[in-house]
Design an enzyme around this catalytic site. Structure first.
Site, PDB file in Angstrom:
ATOM      1  N   CYS A   1      30.104  11.612  -7.780  1.00 40.69           N
ATOM      2  CA  CYS A   1      29.893  11.913  -6.975  1.00 40.69           C
ATOM      3  C   CYS A   1      29.064  12.771  -8.394  1.00 40.69           C
ATOM      4  O   CYS A   1      29.152  11.456  -8.999  1.00 40.69           O
ATOM      5  CB  CYS A   1      29.377  13.672  -6.956  1.00 40.69           C
ATOM      6  SG  CYS A   1      30.028  13.496  -4.904  1.00 40.69           S
TER       7      CYS A   1
ATOM      8  N   ARG B   1      26.396  15.517  -4.195  1.00 33.60           N
ATOM      9  CA  ARG B   1      27.806  14.920  -3.218  1.00 33.60           C
ATOM     10  C   ARG B   1      26.637  13.202  -2.370  1.00 33.60           C
ATOM     11  O   ARG B   1      25.658  13.143  -2.290  1.00 33.60           O
ATOM     12  CB  ARG B   1      27.841  15.517  -2.077  1.00 33.60           C
ATOM     13  CG  ARG B   1      28.800  14.520  -1.325  1.00 33.60           C
ATOM     14  CD  ARG B   1      29.524  16.310  -0.032  1.00 33.60           C
ATOM     15  NE  ARG B   1      30.871  15.323   0.128  1.00 33.60           N
ATOM     16  CZ  ARG B   1      30.802  15.991   1.539  1.00 33.60           C
ATOM     17  NH1 ARG B   1      30.808  16.386   1.853  1.00 33.60           N
ATOM     18  NH2 ARG B   1      32.126  16.028   2.149  1.00 33.60           N
ATOM     19  N   LEU B   2      27.633  12.373  -2.596  1.00 30.90           N
ATOM     20  CA  LEU B   2      27.987  11.374  -2.546  1.00 30.90           C
ATOM     21  C   LEU B   2      28.847  11.251  -0.902  1.00 30.90           C
ATOM     22  O   LEU B   2      29.926  11.225  -1.992  1.00 30.90           O
ATOM     23  CB  LEU B   2      27.683   9.920  -3.252  1.00 30.90           C
ATOM     24  CG  LEU B   2      28.085   8.561  -2.496  1.00 30.90           C
ATOM     25  CD1 LEU B   2      26.450   8.231  -1.708  1.00 30.90           C
ATOM     26  CD2 LEU B   2      28.366   6.768  -3.653  1.00 30.90           C
TER      27      LEU B   2
ATOM     28  N   ASN C   1      33.945  13.920  -9.162  1.00 25.91           N
ATOM     29  CA  ASN C   1      32.970  13.459  -8.859  1.00 25.91           C
ATOM     30  C   ASN C   1      34.666  12.088  -8.767  1.00 25.91           C
ATOM     31  O   ASN C   1      35.484  11.948  -9.755  1.00 25.91           O
ATOM     32  CB  ASN C   1      32.584  12.934 -10.097  1.00 25.91           C
ATOM     33  CG  ASN C   1      31.981  11.226 -10.086  1.00 25.91           C
ATOM     34  OD1 ASN C   1      32.050  10.481  -9.042  1.00 25.91           O
ATOM     35  ND2 ASN C   1      31.985  11.376 -11.120  1.00 25.91           N
ATOM     36  N   GLY C   2      34.697  11.519  -7.704  1.00 27.45           N
ATOM     37  CA  GLY C   2      35.671  10.049  -7.433  1.00 27.45           C
ATOM     38  C   GLY C   2      36.575  10.450  -6.672  1.00 27.45           C
ATOM     39  O   GLY C   2      36.018  10.506  -5.415  1.00 27.45           O
ATOM     40  N   GLU C   3      37.978   9.674  -6.455  1.00 26.05           N
ATOM     41  CA  GLU C   3      38.664   9.682  -4.991  1.00 26.05           C
ATOM     42  C   GLU C   3      40.081   9.507  -5.809  1.00 26.05           C
ATOM     43  O   GLU C   3      40.548   8.728  -6.616  1.00 26.05           O
ATOM     44  CB  GLU C   3      38.646   8.174  -4.731  1.00 26.05           C
ATOM     45  CG  GLU C   3      37.056   8.159  -4.495  1.00 26.05           C
ATOM     46  CD  GLU C   3      36.167   8.354  -3.126  1.00 26.05           C
ATOM     47  OE1 GLU C   3      36.961   9.152  -2.105  1.00 26.05           O
ATOM     48  OE2 GLU C   3      34.979   8.598  -2.785  1.00 26.05           O
TER      49      GLU C   3
ATOM     50  N   ASP D   1      39.616  15.292  -0.334  1.00 24.49           N
ATOM     51  CA  ASP D   1      40.824  15.406  -2.005  1.00 24.49           C
ATOM     52  C   ASP D   1      40.524  16.162  -2.304  1.00 24.49           C
ATOM     53  O   ASP D   1      41.187  16.826  -3.127  1.00 24.49           O
ATOM     54  CB  ASP D   1      40.513  13.108  -1.548  1.00 24.49           C
ATOM     55  CG  ASP D   1      39.028  13.084  -2.194  1.00 24.49           C
ATOM     56  OD1 ASP D   1      38.446  13.712  -1.889  1.00 24.49           O
ATOM     57  OD2 ASP D   1      39.343  12.092  -3.279  1.00 24.49           O
TER      58      ASP D   1
ATOM     59  N   GLY E   1      35.961  -6.650  -9.639  1.00 26.84           N
ATOM     60  CA  GLY E   1      37.688  -7.467 -10.155  1.00 26.84           C
ATOM     61  C   GLY E   1      37.103  -6.723 -11.932  1.00 26.84           C
ATOM     62  O   GLY E   1      38.685  -7.709 -12.248  1.00 26.84           O
TER      63      GLY E   1
END
Length: 670
Positions: free
Chosen positions: A2, A52-53, A78-80, A104, A380
């Protein structure tokens, strides 16, 4: 992923204006097209904004900014967080009540209440940047993830703390005016990016990876490093003791493989479609293979190539991997016209210059993924840095062991200085000798032989490019220095001080480290978080794509940092232990083929009409009126590149990014 932003008016009668906060938030619609939230405290001293995404828990109950039951803690994030399910269970057992189904974000809110900021930082696993307002303590906390996957910027105009996921949000605050920081510019010319906490914008800073900062009503900034990419964070040293060479290799292969499987599995956590960027190299192919093991449908894979310079493409290998694992493969080809059409958006999306032309194909493959209905991709990045995958790394190690170390040991200082002086004169006459001249200069001054895997203008070249007398800054760096975020040596016009600060810290805490560990540590402090990961974040998020980096899972990183150099590159083989770990997972011809690298034909493009455009653009740039750069030296770079005397594409691209950034963000002329 986000976009977050906020204002803390800690001094005097200052108050947060909703219009200002909304304008800041909505510069980042691309980071959060699925919704926007705003919260301002009753006394209007604190305001938080969020775009928000939606990826985890798509319901409105997971919207942000988010608070707890008594509204004493507010969060924009923002994030996971990949271990949020386990942490939620722990918090529920401790009596915390959750109103969301599986967000989360709410885990962070209650986790902070339960464990405090340091306890929360130590427990969470993932890629994140967030701000927490604690109304009881009257403190604002800003935190960036361990590796630096997500960005977090801030500024401190008089009496306020202003922050955001992107600099463009901060620039919308009425007290922030866009201007260049010449000190940051000087360091940028060495590294293609600015070292944290500096940015190219005067008075705007970035929180370094693995740090959190706090500020209270007294306005004093305090910073804490809660994680660092140093050896000694795993138990590997004890596990290897007493084992034979073959037993050590077997243990390491199993350890890398199991941690990599876990890392890829964690990053498949998503309530929206996900896929993989596939180049056909070891890292992306391993991502595909391990995802395919865990899925009951085809993996979505995405590749990019060039129409006009097909010899740079790796599409045949990507196609092989796609067929091997029966993926749903997508491919796009681009050319010079596509690149030219994207340049304006590139400068806007980057915020500060990131002089890596990989951003160009990265944009087109990101857009391909988004247009195909995918929101999350695995990439990667980080594998080559920790497993020594670059040919240049092997070259630096060879230089160190065969020449550098004995030369410094047995050659008197006066002789080294004399050799450096001769080499510098030779370097001016013979361009190919310039790099060796700088190496000899480093040896003469007892400096590190390896600064970064992304060194552009070495010191001997910067002495010809930059007019040091013009490089002066009016920015207030005192809060950064007092907080411990930045040594005052960064303000000197000597970029080695940046590298020295890393080496001194590693030597202080890990005096027995080897030369490869020192190289890798430098990369985790600068090139990886501020160049490679920022290009992925800025370009991916410009089209609302979240990129995840399994090779940078901190548990894998902590393990890999402790792998002995003799095992990591056994037999002088780059990436030896990783190659062994993925045998049987991906085809051997993918593992052992020559590394090409993900790039763009910038050298060829700059040799034609595009080179003329770039030269004219730089010649007319307002940046050139400031007196920082030597215009005759820049002209020589173009002349030598066109004539074929030397490939100066990286130097030219670095300078063009700088001048185009200045004209767009500071001067406003383009």
């Amino acid at each position: 992923m986000c976009g977050i932003t906020g204002i803390f008016a800690f001094a005097g009668k200052r108050q947060v204006e909703a219009a200002h906060l909304t304008a800041m938030r909505d510069t980042m619609l691309h980071r959060g097209p699925d919704g926007g939230g705003l919260w301002i405290s009753d006394d209007r001293r604190v305001g938080l904004g969020h775009r928000r995404l939606s990826i985890i828990d798509l319901s409105a109950s997971a919207d942000q900014p988010m608070t707890n039951a008594d509204k004493s803690v507010w969060l924009t994030y923002n994030g996971e967080i990949y271990n949020h399910v386990a942490l939620r269970a722990e918090l529920v057992a401790a009596g915390y009540k959750f109103v969301t189904d599986h967000s989360d974000t709410e885990v962070l809110v209650h986790g902070y209440s339960a464990w405090g900021i340091d306890g929360l930082a130590q427990r969470i696993e993932g890629d994140y940047a967030f701000a927490i307002w604690d109304a009881k303590l009257e403190k604002l906390f800003l935190l960036r993830d361990r590796i630096g996957v997500k960005p977090l910027y801030f500024a401190m105009p008089e009496g306020e703390m202003v922050f955001g996921s992107e600099i463009k949000a901060i620039l919308k605050h009425p007290a922030i005016k866009a201007s260049v920081d010449p000190i940051a510019m000087y360091h940028y010319l060495s590294f293609l990016t600015t070292p944290a906490p500096l940015t190219m914008f005067s008075g705007v800073f970035k929180l370094p990876a693995g740090h959190y900062a706090e500020i209270g009503v007294d306005g004093r900034l305090k910073a804490t490093r809660y994680w660092d990419a140093k050896p000694g964070l795993s138990t590997l040293d004890q596990e290897l003791k007493g084992l034979s060479d073959s037993a050590q290799e077997s243990l390491l292969v199993d350890g890398v493989r199991s941690r990599l499987r876990d890392a890829v599995g964690k990053r498949m956590m998503s309530d929206v479609p996900f896929g993989v960027f596939l180049s056909g190299g070891i890292d992306s192919s391993t991502n595909v293979a391990l995802m395919a093991e865990l899925m009951d449908r085809p993996v979505d894979t995405f590749s990019v190539g060039f129409k006009d310079f097909k010899h740079l493409n790796e599409l045949e290998y990507a196609d092989q991997v796609s067929k091997e694992f029966k993926t749903n493969h997508h491919e796009i080809l681009i050319d010079e016209a596509d690149m030219k059409g994207y340049l304006g958006d590139l400068i806007h999306s980057q915020d500060e210059p990131i002089a890596d032309w990989v951003c160009i194909p990265l944009y087109f493959v990101s857009k391909l993924a988004k247009d195909s209905g995918v929101t999350v991709v695995q990439v990667g990045e980080g594998s080559d840095e920790q497993f020594c995958g670059y040919a240049s790394y092997m070259g630096y190690l060879d230089l160190y062991q065969r020449y550098w170390s004995p030369y410094r040991k047995f050659t008197p200082t006066f002789a080294r200085k004399a050799a450096a002086a001769v080499a510098q004169r030779l370097g001016r006459a013979v361009p190919k000798a310039e790099m060796y001249a700088d190496i000899l200069d480093r040896a003469a001054r007892d400096r590190e032989h390896f600064w970064s895997g992304a060194t552009v203008f070495w010191d001997t070249l910067k002495s010809r490019l930059v007019h040091k007398s013009a490089v002066k800054s009016n920015a207030d760096y005192r809060p950064l220095i007092d907080s411990g975020l930045m040594p005052d040596s960064y303000l000197e016009l000597d970029t080695f001080n940046v590298i020295k600060s890393f080496n001194d810290e590693l030597t202080r805490t890990n005096p027995d480290h080897d030369v490869l560990q020192r190289m890798i540590y430098n990369e985790f402090k600068l090139r990886l978080p501020e160049l490679l990961l920022m290009r992925v974040d800025k370009i991916g998020m410009s089209v609302s794509i979240e990129a995840r980096v399994p090779f940078l899972d901190h548990k894998l990183v902590e393990y890999s940092l402790d792998i002995p150099m003799e095992q990591k590159i056994k037999g002088r083989t780059a990436k030896y232990i990783l190659k062994k770990a993925v045998e049987g997972i991906i085809p051997n011809n993918i593992i052992y083929r020559k590394k090409m690298g993900f790039g763009a034909p910038m050298s060829q493009w700059l040799s034609g009409d595009f080179g003329n455009f770039v030269q004219n653009s730089m010649k007319n740039s307002a940046l050139m009126q400031l007196g920082f750069l030597d215009v005759d030296y820049i002209k020589m770079l173009f002349d030598d590149h066109r004539s074929g005397k030397r490939d100066n594409s990286l130097y030219i691209w670095t300078l063009f990014n700088l001048s185009a950034w200045y004209d767009y963000w500071v001067d406003g002329s383009h």
